[in-house]
Design an enzyme around this catalytic site. Sequence first.
Site, mmCIF file in Angstrom:
data_model
loop_
_atom_site.group_PDB
_atom_site.id
_atom_site.type_symbol
_atom_site.label_atom_id
_atom_site.label_comp_id
_atom_site.label_asym_id
_atom_site.label_seq_id
_atom_site.Cartn_x
_atom_site.Cartn_y
_atom_site.Cartn_z
ATOM 1 C CD GLU A 165 -3.052 -0.209 -0.092
ATOM 2 O OE1 GLU A 165 -3.108 -0.031 -1.046
ATOM 3 O OE2 GLU A 165 -3.549 -1.577 0.375
ATOM 4 C CG ASP A 201 -5.533 2.293 -8.523
ATOM 5 O OD1 ASP A 201 -4.970 1.264 -7.846
ATOM 6 O OD2 ASP A 201 -5.905 3.381 -7.805
#
Length: 488
Positions: free
Chosen positions: A58, A201
């Site tokens: 992350e 993404d």
Amino acid sequence: MQRNLSEELRRIYNCSPDELFLHTARYERLVTLYRSRFSGQNPAFIVRAPGRVNLIGEHTDYNGYPVMPMTIDRDVVFILGPRTDSTIDTTNESLSFERRTFNARLPVPPFEQGDWGNYVKAAVHGILEADWIDAKKAAGFQAVVGGTIPESAGLSSSSALVVASALAFLTANGKEIKREPLAELLARAERYVGSEGGGMDQAVSLLAETGKALKIDFFPLRTQPTSLPKNLSFVVCNSLIRAPKSESIRYAYNRRVIECRLATALVAKAVKECSGKDLHPTRLADLSGEKLGLEQRTIDKIVAQAIGEKPLSLKEISHHLGETTEAVQKRLCTLRDGSMLTEPPEGFKIWNRYKHVVTEAHRVELAVGAFAAGDGSAVGDLMNQSHASCRDDYEISCPELEALVSIGRELGALGARLTGAGFGGCTVNAVPSNQVARFVEGVTAAYYHGYVRQEKERRFTSYANLHDVIFVCRATTGAGAWPSRGDR
Ligand code: GLA
């Protein structure tokens, strides 16, 4: 040979006949809507781009370190037809998003901040600026847009919209571009909406493979499909706290990007003072142990000694770097739109952000091994460590995510962590597949029917269907476009 709609959808979703029936009905409904909104015309193409859940890694992507997401079977679909003029006309299946039209010509001025049309514009603007389509001759398109990815939930509904818009624009202009350069371009292009996101993404949405997670490395972009441990399922639970990247969390997200940029400059300076190496890094991964030929521990020690573990003011950072505050602000705190990130009152938390990024990058590499070994419990441990680091050092958790993570672990998740940018959105839970039904029931009772109902003063989003807020991830193929044969 052209495949018919159900065959195409079977390949994409790899699902049971019942589910295939529902998917097919959804696409047919969108085709019918296209006809009714565009005076009876038949569409020419269908485009689809999936959302994602990040399993581990992350806030590492914009630092040049790897990530490991997988796609979900929720996506953005465009039913479209090319136009003979340069107008882009997008109408959303959901009436809460107003119809948006604009001209596919440079410059492409944005709609108001937070407007869904800006994601379409981001893609078109990016492609025109890169000159992949002649900006003077580009054809527009008209489309009905349908989406099943929960919004502002950390599942990448916005990037899926950007990817689908790009494929729609390219397809309408008969242009094919390789996936990797397209993903890299769209990562930059999405910054049009004002957040300084990384490339995870767009890359996973474009390059995913059915049933697999994707280890992604950046600069340059490389992907490695990774099998999931047998008998382990990943369950997404939505905290129902909205985390809109283009709105309220924009500052918090961008702040972390800038803190990492400042960390890069400070680490380079500290290493130079210690080793004499003159470094010109762009991002933290340029200063990894591997790149510098030093043990990571040694670098960490140099950094801790040089900059300390306390938050630093802009003045202190400038002093360390031997530059004026104005110069540091201009060089390192400027956002894409030219504005400066305001200094946080408590200072920049350089050490904590650095520590998170470096340890998280290491966890991703360990996770690759744990996935390859099919070791679910090692995967779970790494996910738990990742969550602790996101909470304590990167400070991107919130009370609702904490409640949901604890509930997940109590109910038998081997690992539970927040996923995506944070500040709300979802958790992802590694659950033994034979316990999924019990897990879903337990979380529903404890969180959705318990915590959410008790904590009435908090701003939870409402939902129509439990399947939209708690579901098992099933990785679909990456985004694609195919001709529509007037599917009905
Ligand atoms: C958002 C960004 C990604 C990534 C994640 C955090 O989803 O779009 O690029 O930085 O946050 O891992």
